[in-house]
Motif scaffolding. Structure first.
Motif, PDB file in Angstrom:
ATOM      1  N   GLN A   1      -1.404  -3.909  -7.945  1.00  0.00           N
ATOM      2  CA  GLN A   1      -2.464  -3.017  -8.318  1.00  0.00           C
ATOM      3  C   GLN A   1      -3.441  -2.916  -7.174  1.00  0.00           C
ATOM      4  O   GLN A   1      -3.904  -3.693  -6.787  1.00  0.00           O
ATOM      5  N   ARG A   2      -3.848  -1.603  -7.070  1.00  0.00           N
ATOM      6  CA  ARG A   2      -4.733  -1.292  -6.114  1.00  0.00           C
ATOM      7  C   ARG A   2      -6.327  -1.336  -6.667  1.00  0.00           C
ATOM      8  O   ARG A   2      -6.563  -1.075  -7.618  1.00  0.00           O
ATOM      9  N   PHE A   3      -7.203  -1.227  -5.550  1.00  0.00           N
ATOM     10  CA  PHE A   3      -8.656  -1.550  -6.093  1.00  0.00           C
ATOM     11  C   PHE A   3      -9.030  -0.036  -6.739  1.00  0.00           C
ATOM     12  O   PHE A   3      -8.995   1.074  -6.088  1.00  0.00           O
ATOM     13  N   PRO A   4      -9.658  -0.022  -8.045  1.00  0.00           N
ATOM     14  CA  PRO A   4     -10.068   1.338  -8.524  1.00  0.00           C
ATOM     15  C   PRO A   4     -11.494   1.467  -8.058  1.00  0.00           C
ATOM     16  O   PRO A   4     -12.410   1.293  -8.762  1.00  0.00           O
ATOM     17  N   TYR A   5     -11.646   2.447  -6.976  1.00  0.00           N
ATOM     18  CA  TYR A   5     -12.877   2.716  -6.419  1.00  0.00           C
ATOM     19  C   TYR A   5     -13.784   3.545  -7.055  1.00  0.00           C
ATOM     20  O   TYR A   5     -14.941   3.619  -7.069  1.00  0.00           O
TER      21      TYR A   5
ATOM     22  N   TYR B   1      -3.990   0.711   3.729  1.00  0.00           N
ATOM     23  CA  TYR B   1      -3.243   1.241   2.480  1.00  0.00           C
ATOM     24  C   TYR B   1      -3.771   0.167   1.602  1.00  0.00           C
ATOM     25  O   TYR B   1      -4.013   0.554   0.135  1.00  0.00           O
ATOM     26  N   SER B   2      -3.936  -1.192   1.515  1.00  0.00           N
ATOM     27  CA  SER B   2      -4.400  -1.917   0.568  1.00  0.00           C
ATOM     28  C   SER B   2      -5.799  -2.145   0.182  1.00  0.00           C
ATOM     29  O   SER B   2      -6.314  -2.313  -0.980  1.00  0.00           O
ATOM     30  N   ASP B   3      -6.651  -2.040   1.291  1.00  0.00           N
ATOM     31  CA  ASP B   3      -7.951  -2.240   1.300  1.00  0.00           C
ATOM     32  C   ASP B   3      -8.718  -1.074   1.148  1.00  0.00           C
ATOM     33  O   ASP B   3      -8.191   0.110   1.298  1.00  0.00           O
ATOM     34  N   ASN B   4      -9.784  -0.993   0.631  1.00  0.00           N
ATOM     35  CA  ASN B   4     -10.830   0.034   0.013  1.00  0.00           C
ATOM     36  C   ASN B   4     -12.135  -0.084   0.106  1.00  0.00           C
ATOM     37  O   ASN B   4     -12.496  -1.351  -0.058  1.00  0.00           O
ATOM     38  N   VAL B   5     -13.003   0.918   0.141  1.00  0.00           N
ATOM     39  CA  VAL B   5     -14.550   0.875  -0.162  1.00  0.00           C
ATOM     40  C   VAL B   5     -15.060   1.793  -1.042  1.00  0.00           C
ATOM     41  O   VAL B   5     -14.395   2.808  -0.998  1.00  0.00           O
TER      42      VAL B   5
END
Length: 224
Positions: free
Chosen positions: A119-123, A198-202
């Motif tokens: 699951q990816r980060f829900p920004y 791809y996996s990290d976010n802000v």
């Protein structure tokens, strides 16, 4: 001998003349002037002379009239009814076919060397929570330099706890906040990181009132 022979010759000539006149008495008087016309009139009157080579008038030919029979009309009506029935059946078949689900042709490709979290980060959801939190905390506050440091530290901890509730496992959160006085000046804040795109976010948001402004950013880094 000579006189009798002469008289016989004259009588024969006269007789032949009388006979010739008697045979032509009932004929057309114009035939005497134009003997060729009289000879042609004795032939058949139905024979038409051949058309002259110089005449350009086309010959008129009679076309046979087309007659439509009753059997032909019935056959055409049956063919029309058959075509209408086939079109109606095709429309019904199309209406009965169920709507098919959309087929995904292109799948999201994971870059080589990148992490692949389940699951990816829900920004977007994290940004909504942060915006509501800043509005409720700073709506009625006035800027005070002596309390701004402690306020910034406590708000960062609260934001991390709040965002942690909607963050998938194996993500680390980093919260960065800046609070300043609002005195007709402009401020520009930027950030730069070396991470997995791809996996990290802000996610980030801002708030301001009559005396202060606040800008907060939360970085979500996936840890394997």
């Amino acid at each position: 001998m000579d006189t009798t022979s002469d008289s016989k010759r004259l009588g024969a000539v006269k007789l032949s003349r009388v006979t010739f006149r008697a045979t032509n008495r009932d004929s057309d008087p114009t035939a005497l002037k134009n003997p060729t016309v009289a000879q042609s009139s004795r032939g058949t009157a139905n024979v038409k002379p051949p058309p002259s080579e110089g005449s350009s008038k086309p010959t008129e030919t009679k076309r046979p009239t087309q007659s439509i029979s009753m059997s032909g009309l019935l056959a055409a009506q049956r063919m029309t009814l058959r075509l209408k029935n086939q079109a109606a059946l095709r429309r019904k078949a199309r209406a009965r076919t169920p709507n098919r689900k959309p087929i995904t042709i292109i799948n999201e490709q994971v870059p080589s060397g990148s992490a692949n979290p389940s699951q990816r980060f829900p920004y977007s959801l994290a940004k909504e929570l942060m915006q509501e939190f800043l509005t409720s905390k700073l709506r009625n506050l006035t800027y005070d330099p002596s309390t701004t440091a402690d306020l910034t530290k406590n708000m960062c901890e609260d934001i991390k706890k709040m965002v942690r509730r909607v963050t998938p496992p194996r993500y680390k959160l980093i919260c960065n906040m800046a609070i300043g006085s609002k005195n007709q000046e402009d401020i520009l804040m930027t950030s730069q990181c070396l991470w997995d795109s791809y996996s990290d976010n802000v996610t980030s948001c801002s708030f301001q009132n009559s005396t202060m402004f606040c800008v907060v950013s939360v970085f979500a880094v996936y840890f394997e």
